[in-house]
Design an enzyme around this catalytic site. Structure first.
Site, PDB file in Angstrom:
ATOM      1  N   ASP A 137     101.698 148.500 -60.682  1.00  0.00           N
ATOM      2  CA  ASP A 137     100.717 148.077 -59.675  1.00  0.00           C
ATOM      3  C   ASP A 137     100.631 149.130 -58.572  1.00  0.00           C
ATOM      4  OD1 ASP A 137      98.963 146.652 -58.125  1.00  0.00           O
ATOM      5  OD2 ASP A 137     100.270 144.926 -57.796  1.00  0.00           O
TER       6      ASP A 137
ATOM      7  N   LYS B 145     113.918 152.830 -62.446  1.00  0.00           N
ATOM      8  CA  LYS B 145     114.907 153.014 -61.377  1.00  0.00           C
ATOM      9  C   LYS B 145     116.243 152.502 -61.901  1.00  0.00           C
ATOM     10  CE  LYS B 145     115.982 154.128 -57.100  1.00  0.00           C
ATOM     11  NZ  LYS B 145     115.771 155.433 -56.446  1.00  0.00           N
TER      12      LYS B 145
ATOM     13  N   TYR C 175     106.476 139.879 -61.378  1.00  0.00           N
ATOM     14  CA  TYR C 175     105.200 139.169 -61.382  1.00  0.00           C
ATOM     15  C   TYR C 175     105.234 137.867 -62.182  1.00  0.00           C
ATOM     16  CZ  TYR C 175     103.088 143.054 -58.948  1.00  0.00           C
ATOM     17  OH  TYR C 175     102.778 144.001 -58.006  1.00  0.00           O
TER      18      TYR C 175
ATOM     19  N   ASP D  54     110.849 157.000 -57.731  1.00  0.00           N
ATOM     20  CA  ASP D  54     110.645 157.681 -56.438  1.00  0.00           C
ATOM     21  C   ASP D  54     110.386 159.169 -56.635  1.00  0.00           C
ATOM     22  OD1 ASP D  54     113.251 157.482 -57.350  1.00  0.00           O
ATOM     23  OD2 ASP D  54     114.164 157.242 -55.385  1.00  0.00           O
TER      24      ASP D  54
HETATM   25 MG    MG Z   1      96.927 146.354 -57.520  1.00  0.00          MG
END
Ligand code: MG
Ligand code: NAI
Length: 337
Positions: A228, A171, A124, A204
């Protein structure tokens, strides 16, 4: 004493859910003078930018803001206002408590999770470029300092709120260096604070377990993109985007906003559920030390949802935003009586 706080109404359903929330807070016994400042797509025609400098300066002065959602263009156009505010004010924690609401039927009962999302880094940062035509590179930035401060904040919050376990979601099997650094930082911070149970899990695996049995988790800390995605998934576990609150918090400033967006599909029709923003305002009240008022607002809100007579359409009811707001205000008044 009156508080002076900033209000960013936002786009789409933003003004509708903000009005309802401001009215509920006015009935809570806490006096707030709202400084209404422009932000979002709506500010572009009038101010030439979605995030005027004066808006940031106002938040810096008042320190705390309540924010409705802002529309972000897909593909091109201006940078997300949310991301810009979080980065400009260094609001490095995105706090998202996700709890089952008594009376709101969903697939699972007893969900009580907290998501801590690192709010300033990862993908981001928005650092993208096209080194050769047809190939785009996006940089994923993970720094030890940013990992440590979110892990420390999450651990402190978890202990202060009587939670028992903090899980790092990662991950690192694939992103061995960047998510590996997150794990290393998480463990270092854990060594300084041995009184909270800490573990880690692959993202996951976590999403699979969350949809099968979300009651198996307590507090989850993670980098920006995972946070998010998991926030929206967890919202779906407890009744949808209309009910889950959020807060963006840094060492100096805090901006409280729901997880949901501007919902252009229902904007301007009085259909929006203000629960998520009212819950965000409950977090705001706690943050400024008004714990009694926060508890009253929360009790009133939950009592209306539990009774089930006045509910917005997303929760299977037929009430509009104003009717729901009035029911919460009536519940607050009843409690005071
Ligand atoms: Mg969102
Ligand atoms: P969205 O969250 O706005 O809507 C997704 C679905 O949930 C829609 O069907 C909507 O009607 C429903 N919904 C959302 N909030 C609701 C509420 N309070 N009451 C009842 N139903 C509700 O997500 P979408 O459509 O992907 O994004 C719309 C815009 O919002 C985009 O421009 C996006 O960038 C922006 N956005 C802004 C955020 C923020 O300001 N914090 C967060 C997420 C998205």
């Amino acid at each position: 004493m009156a508080y002076e706080l900033v209000l960013l109404e936002g786009d789409g359903i933003g003004p509708e859910v903000s009005d309802a929330t401001v009215a509920v807070l006015a009935a809570s016994g806490v006096t707030i003078d709202w400084l209404r400042m422009p932000a979002g797509a709506g500010a572009v025609p009038t101010h030439g930018t979605p995030l005027p400098d004066a808006t940031l300066r106002a938040i810096e002065r008042c320190r705390v803001a309540l924010k409705g959602p802002s529309t972000t263009p897909v593909g091109g156009g201006f940078t997300s206002v949310n991301v810009a505010i979080r980065q400009a004010l260094d609001l490095y924690v995105s706090l998202r408590p996700v709890r089952s609401i008594p009376g709101v039927r969903t697939r699972h009962d007893g969900v009580d999770l907290v998501i801590f999302r690192e709010n300033t880094e990862g993908l981001y940062k928005g650092m993208e470029h096209e080194p050769v035509p047809g190939v785009v590179e996006t940089l994923r930035i993970i720094s030890a300092d940013a990992c440590r401060r979110i892990c420390r904040w999450a651990g402190d919050w978890a202990r202060a709120e009587g939670r028992h376990r903090l899980t790092l979601v990662h991950k690192a099997t694939i992103m061995k260096q960047s998510d590996g650094l997150f794990i290393k930082s998480f463990r270092e911070v854990g060594d300084e604070d041995p009184f909270l149970r800490r573990d880690d899990a692959l993202v996951d695996d976590v999403v699979r377990e969350l949809v099968l049995d979300p009651t198996g988790f307590d507090c989850l800390v993670m980098e920006n993109l995972y946070g998010d995605v998991l926030s929206d998934l967890c919202a779906g576990l407890v009744g949808g985007l209309g009910v889950v609150p959020g807060a963006n918090i840094g060492d100096r400033y805090a901006v409280f906003e729901a997880v949901h967006g501007s919902a252009p599909d229902i904007a301007g029709q009085g259909l929006a559920n203000p629960t998520a923003l009212i819950q965000s305002a409950v977090l705001l009240l706690r943050h400024i030390g008004e714990r009694t008022a926060a508890a009253r607002v929360e009790r009133a809100l939950l009592s209306v949802l539990a009774a089930g007579e006045v509910r917005t359409r997303d929760l299977g009811g037929s009430a509009d935003t104003a009717a729901f707001r009035d029911a919460v205000i009536a519940a607050l008044a009843q409690e005071a009586a």
